[in-house]
Design a protein around this motif. Structure first.
Motif, PDB file in Angstrom:
ATOM      1  N   GLY A  22      -4.060  72.988 -83.121  1.00 48.95           N
ATOM      2  CA  GLY A  22      -4.883  73.744 -84.060  1.00 48.95           C
ATOM      3  C   GLY A  22      -4.761  75.239 -83.858  1.00 48.95           C
ATOM      4  O   GLY A  22      -4.782  76.010 -84.812  1.00 48.95           O
ATOM      5  N   PRO A  55      -4.851  68.172 -79.608  1.00 47.14           N
ATOM      6  CA  PRO A  55      -5.192  68.594 -80.968  1.00 47.14           C
ATOM      7  C   PRO A  55      -5.696  70.028 -81.013  1.00 47.14           C
ATOM      8  O   PRO A  55      -5.428  70.758 -81.972  1.00 47.14           O
ATOM      9  N   GLU A  56      -6.436  70.440 -79.978  1.00 49.79           N
ATOM     10  CA  GLU A  56      -6.969  71.804 -79.952  1.00 49.79           C
ATOM     11  C   GLU A  56      -5.838  72.823 -79.860  1.00 49.79           C
ATOM     12  O   GLU A  56      -5.861  73.868 -80.522  1.00 49.79           O
ATOM     13  N   ARG A  67      -0.965  71.975 -93.680  1.00 54.02           N
ATOM     14  CA  ARG A  67      -2.159  71.349 -94.232  1.00 54.02           C
ATOM     15  C   ARG A  67      -2.389  70.019 -93.517  1.00 54.02           C
ATOM     16  O   ARG A  67      -1.458  69.433 -92.947  1.00 54.02           O
ATOM     17  N   LEU A  68      -3.615  69.541 -93.555  1.00 51.08           N
ATOM     18  CA  LEU A  68      -3.947  68.244 -92.968  1.00 51.08           C
ATOM     19  C   LEU A  68      -3.665  67.136 -93.983  1.00 51.08           C
ATOM     20  O   LEU A  68      -4.061  67.227 -95.143  1.00 51.08           O
ATOM     21  N   ASP A 101      -3.859  62.842 -93.791  1.00 51.14           N
ATOM     22  CA  ASP A 101      -4.160  61.662 -92.965  1.00 51.14           C
ATOM     23  C   ASP A 101      -4.431  62.060 -91.513  1.00 51.14           C
ATOM     24  O   ASP A 101      -3.934  61.439 -90.564  1.00 51.14           O
ATOM     25  N   ARG A 102      -5.199  63.142 -91.351  1.00 50.32           N
ATOM     26  CA  ARG A 102      -5.634  63.637 -90.048  1.00 50.32           C
ATOM     27  C   ARG A 102      -4.500  64.175 -89.177  1.00 50.32           C
ATOM     28  O   ARG A 102      -4.660  64.349 -87.977  1.00 50.32           O
ATOM     29  N   GLU A 103      -3.374  64.435 -89.793  1.00 49.19           N
ATOM     30  CA  GLU A 103      -2.256  65.041 -89.068  1.00 49.19           C
ATOM     31  C   GLU A 103      -1.785  66.280 -89.816  1.00 49.19           C
ATOM     32  O   GLU A 103      -1.790  66.317 -91.052  1.00 49.19           O
ATOM     33  N   TRP A 104      -1.372  67.294 -89.047  1.00 49.25           N
ATOM     34  CA  TRP A 104      -0.864  68.500 -89.668  1.00 49.25           C
ATOM     35  C   TRP A 104       0.554  68.269 -90.165  1.00 49.25           C
ATOM     36  O   TRP A 104       1.373  67.637 -89.501  1.00 49.25           O
ATOM     37  N   THR A 105       0.836  68.780 -91.329  1.00 48.37           N
ATOM     38  CA  THR A 105       2.174  68.712 -91.893  1.00 48.37           C
ATOM     39  C   THR A 105       2.407  69.984 -92.683  1.00 48.37           C
ATOM     40  O   THR A 105       1.471  70.750 -92.936  1.00 48.37           O
TER      41      THR A 105
END
Length: 257
Positions: free
Chosen positions: A199, A195-196, A223-224, A226-230
């Motif tokens: 990010g 995740p880092e 954008r985030l 549901d805790r995932e980038w899309t």
């Protein structure tokens, strides 16, 4: 350009099958300037791509083949620029004469890239900032501007060369160019597998595309959710026209603008 560090080589292997910092162009590679010199190369590539789509999916819609070719070509300058910015905080020359690529023998995708030029921009703290060919810029924002400008200049030459032979207009081609750049920046981080790291790729995209810079069609849309980038795509790949293929996440055909 100086030889890549051990860390860079390991990281780049996660992102590409091969990235060469070299001066020569082997027989089975093509220099981007040669590809852009006339329609012959793109006609041949589109024929190969259409054949591959037909074998893989049982059909090859012309719009899908065209969209794939556009995205796959723009992947070359976008990926080179994004990877070296992400891993080394350097931006090489992205002029068509200074980049080359190889198309795979199976899937006709650029599976290896080459940086042919020796010049690069970097930060003042880069150990190679005083070497021949290096140009130190003020800070990361200035380095991001160099990448954006160099990539846009290369994309403009592609739009001019390929546009008359494409099914898409200029706006659609620049939308694809925007997608290629942001996807490459995001992907350079995602390849790190944490995740880092992802990010950090998102941060690079926000740095390079902090606003809309015409003719690019959008600022970063990452954008985030549901805790995932899309991200919202700017262009359509027309994969949904292939048999049993759904619409992509973030497809502009279904997302609100």
């Amino acid at each position: 350009m100086t030889q890549p560090s051990t860390r860079e080589t390991a990281d780049l292997t996660l992102s590409l099958r091969r990235l060469d910092l070299r001066r020569d162009v082997p027989a089975d590679w093509i220099r981007c300037s040669t590809a852009l010199a006339g329609p012959g190369f793109f006609d041949e590539w589109r024929t190969r791509l259409t054949g591959w789509l037909g074998r893989e999916y049982g059909e090859a819609p012309p719009r899908t083949a065209d969209a794939y070719l556009v995205a796959w070509y723009l992947h070359v300058p976008a990926q080179v620029g994004a990877l070296l910015l992400h891993h080394e905080r350097r931006v090489p020359s992205l002029r068509p004469a200074d980049l080359a690529f190889r198309i795979g023998t199976g899937q006709p995708y650029p599976d290896a890239l080459a940086v042919l030029g020796a010049d690069f921009c970097c930060l003042p703290t880069d150990p190679a900032s005083a070497t021949p060919g290096a140009t130190a810029v003020r800070d990361e924002r200035a380095l991001a501007a160099v990448l954006r400008t160099r990539y846009t200049a290369h994309a403009a030459q592609f739009v001019q060369a390929y546009g008359p032979h494409s099914r898409f207009g200029r706006r659609a081609l620049w939308a694809a160019a925007t997608d290629a750049l942001e996807n490459a920046l995001w992907g350079a981080g995602r390849a790190g597998g944490t995740p880092e790291a992802e990010g950090a790729g998102v941060a690079d995209a926000a740095l390079v595309l902090d606003a809309r810079y015409p003719p690019l069609t959008s600022a970063s849309t990452l954008r985030l959710a549901d805790r995932e980038w899309t991200r919202r795509r700017e262009s359509c790949c027309f994969s949904y026209l292939l048999r049993a293929e759904p619409e992509c996440d973030g497809c502009p055909r279904s997302c609100s603008r």
